[in-house]
Write a protein that holds these residues in place. Structure first.
Motif, PDB file in Angstrom:
ATOM      1  N   MET A 204       6.040  61.978 118.249  1.00  0.00           N
ATOM      2  CA  MET A 204       5.766  61.086 117.279  1.00  0.00           C
ATOM      3  C   MET A 204       4.303  60.848 116.939  1.00  0.00           C
ATOM      4  O   MET A 204       4.074  60.583 115.764  1.00  0.00           O
ATOM      5  CB  MET A 204       6.109  59.586 118.110  1.00  0.00           C
ATOM      6  N   ALA A 205       3.340  61.409 117.616  1.00  0.00           N
ATOM      7  CA  ALA A 205       1.805  61.380 117.124  1.00  0.00           C
ATOM      8  C   ALA A 205       1.616  62.445 116.363  1.00  0.00           C
ATOM      9  O   ALA A 205       0.924  62.216 115.185  1.00  0.00           O
ATOM     10  CB  ALA A 205       0.950  61.492 118.326  1.00  0.00           C
ATOM     11  N   LYS A 206       2.322  63.631 116.590  1.00  0.00           N
ATOM     12  CA  LYS A 206       2.050  64.552 115.495  1.00  0.00           C
ATOM     13  C   LYS A 206       2.871  64.410 114.160  1.00  0.00           C
ATOM     14  O   LYS A 206       2.405  64.552 112.983  1.00  0.00           O
ATOM     15  CB  LYS A 206       2.775  65.927 116.183  1.00  0.00           C
ATOM     16  N   ARG A 207       4.112  63.718 114.210  1.00  0.00           N
ATOM     17  CA  ARG A 207       4.709  63.471 113.100  1.00  0.00           C
ATOM     18  C   ARG A 207       4.102  62.259 112.323  1.00  0.00           C
ATOM     19  O   ARG A 207       3.996  62.577 111.019  1.00  0.00           O
ATOM     20  CB  ARG A 207       6.283  62.786 113.366  1.00  0.00           C
ATOM     21  N   LYS A 208       3.496  61.466 112.950  1.00  0.00           N
ATOM     22  CA  LYS A 208       2.631  60.342 112.082  1.00  0.00           C
ATOM     23  C   LYS A 208       1.541  61.070 111.456  1.00  0.00           C
ATOM     24  O   LYS A 208       1.235  60.561 110.290  1.00  0.00           O
ATOM     25  CB  LYS A 208       1.969  59.309 113.352  1.00  0.00           C
ATOM     26  N   GLU A 209       0.738  62.026 111.869  1.00  0.00           N
ATOM     27  CA  GLU A 209      -0.227  62.731 111.352  1.00  0.00           C
ATOM     28  C   GLU A 209       0.216  63.505 110.039  1.00  0.00           C
ATOM     29  O   GLU A 209      -0.462  63.504 109.071  1.00  0.00           O
ATOM     30  CB  GLU A 209      -1.099  63.582 112.234  1.00  0.00           C
ATOM     31  N   GLU A 210       1.519  64.080 110.088  1.00  0.00           N
ATOM     32  CA  GLU A 210       2.037  64.754 109.048  1.00  0.00           C
ATOM     33  C   GLU A 210       2.329  63.986 107.782  1.00  0.00           C
ATOM     34  O   GLU A 210       2.162  64.320 106.642  1.00  0.00           O
ATOM     35  CB  GLU A 210       3.301  65.455 109.350  1.00  0.00           C
ATOM     36  N   ILE A 211       2.767  62.712 108.330  1.00  0.00           N
ATOM     37  CA  ILE A 211       3.074  61.827 107.251  1.00  0.00           C
ATOM     38  C   ILE A 211       2.046  61.207 106.441  1.00  0.00           C
ATOM     39  O   ILE A 211       1.795  60.909 105.233  1.00  0.00           O
ATOM     40  CB  ILE A 211       3.762  60.504 107.671  1.00  0.00           C
ATOM     41  N   PHE A 212       0.750  60.956 107.366  1.00  0.00           N
ATOM     42  CA  PHE A 212      -0.469  60.542 106.873  1.00  0.00           C
ATOM     43  C   PHE A 212      -0.894  61.625 105.805  1.00  0.00           C
ATOM     44  O   PHE A 212      -1.705  61.443 104.584  1.00  0.00           O
ATOM     45  CB  PHE A 212      -1.550  60.352 108.046  1.00  0.00           C
ATOM     46  N   LYS A 213      -1.006  62.782 106.121  1.00  0.00           N
ATOM     47  CA  LYS A 213      -1.468  64.207 105.206  1.00  0.00           C
ATOM     48  C   LYS A 213      -0.656  64.081 104.031  1.00  0.00           C
ATOM     49  O   LYS A 213      -1.165  64.362 102.920  1.00  0.00           O
ATOM     50  CB  LYS A 213      -1.525  65.274 105.973  1.00  0.00           C
ATOM     51  N   ALA A 214       0.807  63.951 104.176  1.00  0.00           N
ATOM     52  CA  ALA A 214       1.506  63.921 102.942  1.00  0.00           C
ATOM     53  C   ALA A 214       1.107  62.866 101.813  1.00  0.00           C
ATOM     54  O   ALA A 214       0.990  62.943 100.718  1.00  0.00           O
ATOM     55  CB  ALA A 214       2.864  63.953 103.536  1.00  0.00           C
ATOM     56  N   LEU A 215       0.930  61.771 102.475  1.00  0.00           N
ATOM     57  CA  LEU A 215       0.511  60.479 101.407  1.00  0.00           C
ATOM     58  C   LEU A 215      -0.896  60.577 101.130  1.00  0.00           C
ATOM     59  O   LEU A 215      -0.992  60.226  99.934  1.00  0.00           O
ATOM     60  CB  LEU A 215       0.702  59.081 102.557  1.00  0.00           C
ATOM     61  N   HIS A 216      -1.785  61.345 101.850  1.00  0.00           N
ATOM     62  CA  HIS A 216      -3.250  61.145 101.260  1.00  0.00           C
ATOM     63  C   HIS A 216      -3.329  62.285 100.289  1.00  0.00           C
ATOM     64  O   HIS A 216      -4.058  61.976  99.442  1.00  0.00           O
ATOM     65  CB  HIS A 216      -4.119  61.538 102.512  1.00  0.00           C
ATOM     66  N   GLY A 217      -2.630  63.513 100.401  1.00  0.00           N
ATOM     67  CA  GLY A 217      -2.789  64.648  99.310  1.00  0.00           C
ATOM     68  C   GLY A 217      -3.819  65.476  99.571  1.00  0.00           C
ATOM     69  O   GLY A 217      -4.112  66.488  98.774  1.00  0.00           O
ATOM     70  N   GLY A 218      -4.680  65.180 100.693  1.00  0.00           N
ATOM     71  CA  GLY A 218      -5.729  66.230 100.916  1.00  0.00           C
ATOM     72  C   GLY A 218      -6.878  66.065  99.991  1.00  0.00           C
ATOM     73  O   GLY A 218      -7.778  66.990  99.738  1.00  0.00           O
ATOM     74  N   VAL A 219      -7.116  64.953  99.328  1.00  0.00           N
ATOM     75  CA  VAL A 219      -8.391  64.749  98.508  1.00  0.00           C
ATOM     76  C   VAL A 219      -9.261  63.861  99.053  1.00  0.00           C
ATOM     77  O   VAL A 219      -8.981  62.431  99.368  1.00  0.00           O
ATOM     78  CB  VAL A 219      -7.637  64.024  97.025  1.00  0.00           C
ATOM     79  N   TYR A 220     -10.310  64.350  99.176  1.00  0.00           N
ATOM     80  CA  TYR A 220     -11.487  63.490  99.690  1.00  0.00           C
ATOM     81  C   TYR A 220     -12.724  63.116  98.792  1.00  0.00           C
ATOM     82  O   TYR A 220     -13.019  64.225  98.123  1.00  0.00           O
ATOM     83  CB  TYR A 220     -12.060  64.085 101.010  1.00  0.00           C
ATOM     84  N   ARG A 221     -13.193  62.086  98.931  1.00  0.00           N
ATOM     85  CA  ARG A 221     -14.322  61.829  98.175  1.00  0.00           C
ATOM     86  C   ARG A 221     -15.485  61.130  98.867  1.00  0.00           C
ATOM     87  O   ARG A 221     -15.142  60.300  99.499  1.00  0.00           O
ATOM     88  CB  ARG A 221     -13.870  60.892  96.734  1.00  0.00           C
ATOM     89  N   LEU A 222     -16.649  61.506  98.632  1.00  0.00           N
ATOM     90  CA  LEU A 222     -17.814  60.990  99.446  1.00  0.00           C
ATOM     91  C   LEU A 222     -18.162  59.612  98.805  1.00  0.00           C
ATOM     92  O   LEU A 222     -17.983  59.451  97.659  1.00  0.00           O
ATOM     93  CB  LEU A 222     -19.081  62.040  99.418  1.00  0.00           C
ATOM     94  N   ARG A 223     -18.570  58.784  99.950  1.00  0.00           N
ATOM     95  CA  ARG A 223     -19.056  57.341  99.070  1.00  0.00           C
ATOM     96  C   ARG A 223     -20.226  57.602  98.695  1.00  0.00           C
ATOM     97  O   ARG A 223     -21.216  58.338  98.859  1.00  0.00           O
ATOM     98  CB  ARG A 223     -18.956  56.193 100.514  1.00  0.00           C
ATOM     99  N   ASP A 224     -20.632  56.559  97.682  1.00  0.00           N
ATOM    100  CA  ASP A 224     -21.740  56.240  97.110  1.00  0.00           C
ATOM    101  C   ASP A 224     -23.022  56.277  98.167  1.00  0.00           C
ATOM    102  O   ASP A 224     -23.004  55.497  98.904  1.00  0.00           O
ATOM    103  CB  ASP A 224     -22.127  55.277  96.011  1.00  0.00           C
ATOM    104  N   GLY A 225     -24.168  57.270  97.927  1.00  0.00           N
ATOM    105  CA  GLY A 225     -25.205  57.001  98.894  1.00  0.00           C
ATOM    106  C   GLY A 225     -25.042  58.089 100.164  1.00  0.00           C
ATOM    107  O   GLY A 225     -26.237  58.094 101.016  1.00  0.00           O
ATOM    108  N   SER A 226     -23.793  58.422 100.715  1.00  0.00           N
ATOM    109  CA  SER A 226     -23.553  59.151 101.842  1.00  0.00           C
ATOM    110  C   SER A 226     -24.534  60.372 101.760  1.00  0.00           C
ATOM    111  O   SER A 226     -25.019  60.843 102.742  1.00  0.00           O
ATOM    112  CB  SER A 226     -22.235  59.313 102.020  1.00  0.00           C
ATOM    113  N   GLN A 227     -24.354  61.325 100.719  1.00  0.00           N
ATOM    114  CA  GLN A 227     -25.048  62.649 100.686  1.00  0.00           C
ATOM    115  C   GLN A 227     -26.503  62.365 100.486  1.00  0.00           C
ATOM    116  O   GLN A 227     -26.962  63.188 101.414  1.00  0.00           O
ATOM    117  CB  GLN A 227     -24.367  63.075  99.190  1.00  0.00           C
TER     118      GLN A 227
END
Length: 373
Positions: A195-218
Motif C-alpha cells: 500500500m505504501a508503494k501504491r500510494k507513492e505511485e498515485i502521488f507521482k501520477a497526480l504531481h506530474g513530475g514538474v518541480y519549481r524552486l521557491r523564490d530565494g531558495s537558489q
C-alpha cells in the motif's frame, strides 16, 4: 653514620674547671667497623653553658614540633577540600552559584584532532551544517496532492476515507508508518509495503513530475556553498523519486548527503532522519540547523538537539513560533544569522514559566454561621 656522645660534669664548685668526655663513632655500611676520632671541644665554662642551652632549646623545639606538624596537616586537608571535584559540571551548579571554572567545555571540540587549527575551526561559530527538507522549503509544495493520494488509496483498498485531522497528523510521516500506526489499515508488513508503494505511485501520477524552486531558495543555497557550509537533503519520499527531482532542477551538486525513506525506519516527528543526516555530515547535532515548514519538523529538530528555521510556506508565521527563526523566504537569512544560531544553546530559547503570585489578602470565610453573641 657519625654519632657523638658527650658527658659533661663540673669538678668541685669552681665553674672554671670542667671535665668533658666525648665519644665519636662512625659506622660504615660495608665493614660495620667503628672509627674513633678526636673532636675539638671548648673546655671553658662559657662554652659548656652555651652547649647546655643549645641542647635545652632543641628539646623544646622537639616538644613543639608535633603541634606544628598537626596544624600543617589540617591546613593541607582544608586546601584539598576547597578544590572542585573532577566530575564537577558547571551545568549542575545553581543559577546563583557562579562557577569557578570558565569558560565551559565546548561541545564541538574534538581533542583527538592533533591539528590545533582544525580544533580551533570546530570550536568557532562558523562550524555548522545545514539540513533541508524538500517539500515547501526548497520547492513549491501542494499539500492537497498528498491528501488526494490518501483518499484515492482508501477508495482502492475499500477503506473509509480518513478525516481531515488524521490527514494533518500523517504529514511528514513515512507511508508505512502512517498506514500501520495512524490509519491502522493493516499490520501485515507485506500489505503495508504494498500500500505504501501504491500510494507513492498515485502521488507521482497526480504531481506530474514538474518541480519549481521557491523564490530565494537558489540564492540562499549558493551563499551557503560559497561559505563552504555542508548541506544535506531529507525527505520521506523514495530515493529514486528524490534523485530524479533534484537532478531535474539542477541542484544535486549542492548536497553532499541525501536521506530518503529507505534510510530510516520512522519519519517525523521522530528525529531519526535528522540525526542520521548529521552523522553523515560528521557534525554534532548542536551545530546543525534544520530548515522546515511545519511544527512536526520543529518538534523533531528540537528532540534531536538541533536548531530549526521555519519557512512559512503553508502555515502562518504565528503557528511556527516554536522555531528559533521564522522567515517567509530563505534569502531573508544571512550567514551571520546562522552563526549566531549555531553559537547559542537551546536552553536560551526555552520560555521561562512564571509562577502565579498568590493573593496575600485575607478572603472572607465561605462558611455560613450564626453569631450567638
Amino acid at each position: 653514620m657519625a654519632e657523638a656522645i658527650g658527658a659533661v660534669s663540673l669538678v668541685g664548685h669552681r665553674p672554671s674547671i670542667v671535665r668533658i668526655t666525648v665519644k665519636n663513632e662512625l659506622k660504615t655500611q660495608k665493614s660495620q667497623s667503628i672509627v674513633r676520632f678526636p673532636v675539638k671541644v671548648d673546655y671553658s665554662a662559657k662554652g659548656v653553658l652555651s652547649h647546655l642551652m643549645t641542647q635545652s632549646v632543641k628539646k623544646n623545639r622537639m616538644s613543639v614540633f608535633p603541634i606544628r606538624a598537626l596544624a600543617m596537616e589540617l591546613t593541607k586537608e582544608k586546601k584539598k577540600d576547597d578544590r572542585l571535584p573532577k566530575t564537577w559540571n558547571y551545568l549542575d551548579s545553581g543559577a546563583d552559584d557562579k562557577p569557578s571554572l570558565w569558560p565551559p567545555e565546548n561541545k564541538a571540540d574534538k581533542p583527538s584532532l592533533h591539528n590545533p587549527l582544525l580544533r580551533q575551526e570546530r570550536m568557532g561559530c562558523g562550524w555548522l551544517g545545514a539540513i533541508f527538507e524538500w517539500e515547501g522549503v526548497l520547492i513549491e509544495d501542494n499539500p492537497d496532492l498528498d491528501n488526494q493520494s490518501w483518499l484515492t488509496l482508501a477508495q482502492e483498498e475499500g477503506k473509509s476515507p480518513p478525516p481531515a485531522f488524521m490527514l494533518r497528523r500523517v504529514e511528514g510521516m513515512k507511508n508505512e508508518q502512517a498506514i500501520s500506526e495512524v490509519l491502522c489499515w493493516s499490520r501485515d508488513p507485506v500489505q503495508v509495503r504494498r500500500m505504501a508503494k501504491r500510494k507513492e505511485e498515485i502521488f507521482k501520477a497526480l504531481h506530474g513530475g514538474v518541480y519549481r524552486l521557491r523564490d530565494g531558495s537558489q540564492e540562499f543555497v549558493n551563499v551557503l556553498m560559497n561559505n563552504k557550509i555542508p548541506m544535506a537533503l531529507v525527505s520521506t519520499h523514495p530515493r529514486e523519486t528524490l534523485e530524479n527531482a533534484v537532478g531535474s532542477i539542477g541542484i544535486r551538486k549542492f548536497f553532499s548527503v541525501i536521506v530518503a525513506s529507505e534510510d530510516v525506519y520512522r519519519g517525523k516527528p521522530d528525529p531519526e532522519m535528522f540525526i542520521y543526516a548529521a552523522q553523515l555530515l560528521d557534525f554534532i547535532p548542536e551545530r546543525c540547523i534544520v530548515f522546515g515548514n511545519s511544527n512536526q519538523t520543529i518538534e523533531a529538530a528540537h528532540d534531536g538537539r538541533m536548531k530549526c528555521v521555519a519557512v512559512a510556506s503553508k502555515h502562518p508565521i504565528y503557528e511556527l513560533g516554536a522555531a528559533e527563526l521564522v522567515v517567509r523566504r530563505l534569502d531573508e537569512l544571512s550567514i551571520i544569522d546562522l552563526k549566531k544560531l549555531a553559537d547559542t544553546d537551546l536552553t536560551e530559547f526555552e520560555p521561562e514559566l512564571e509562577m502565579e503570585k498568590e493573593d496575600e489578602r485575607e478572603l472572607p470565610s465561605s462558611a455560613v454561621a450564626v453569631d450567638d453573641f
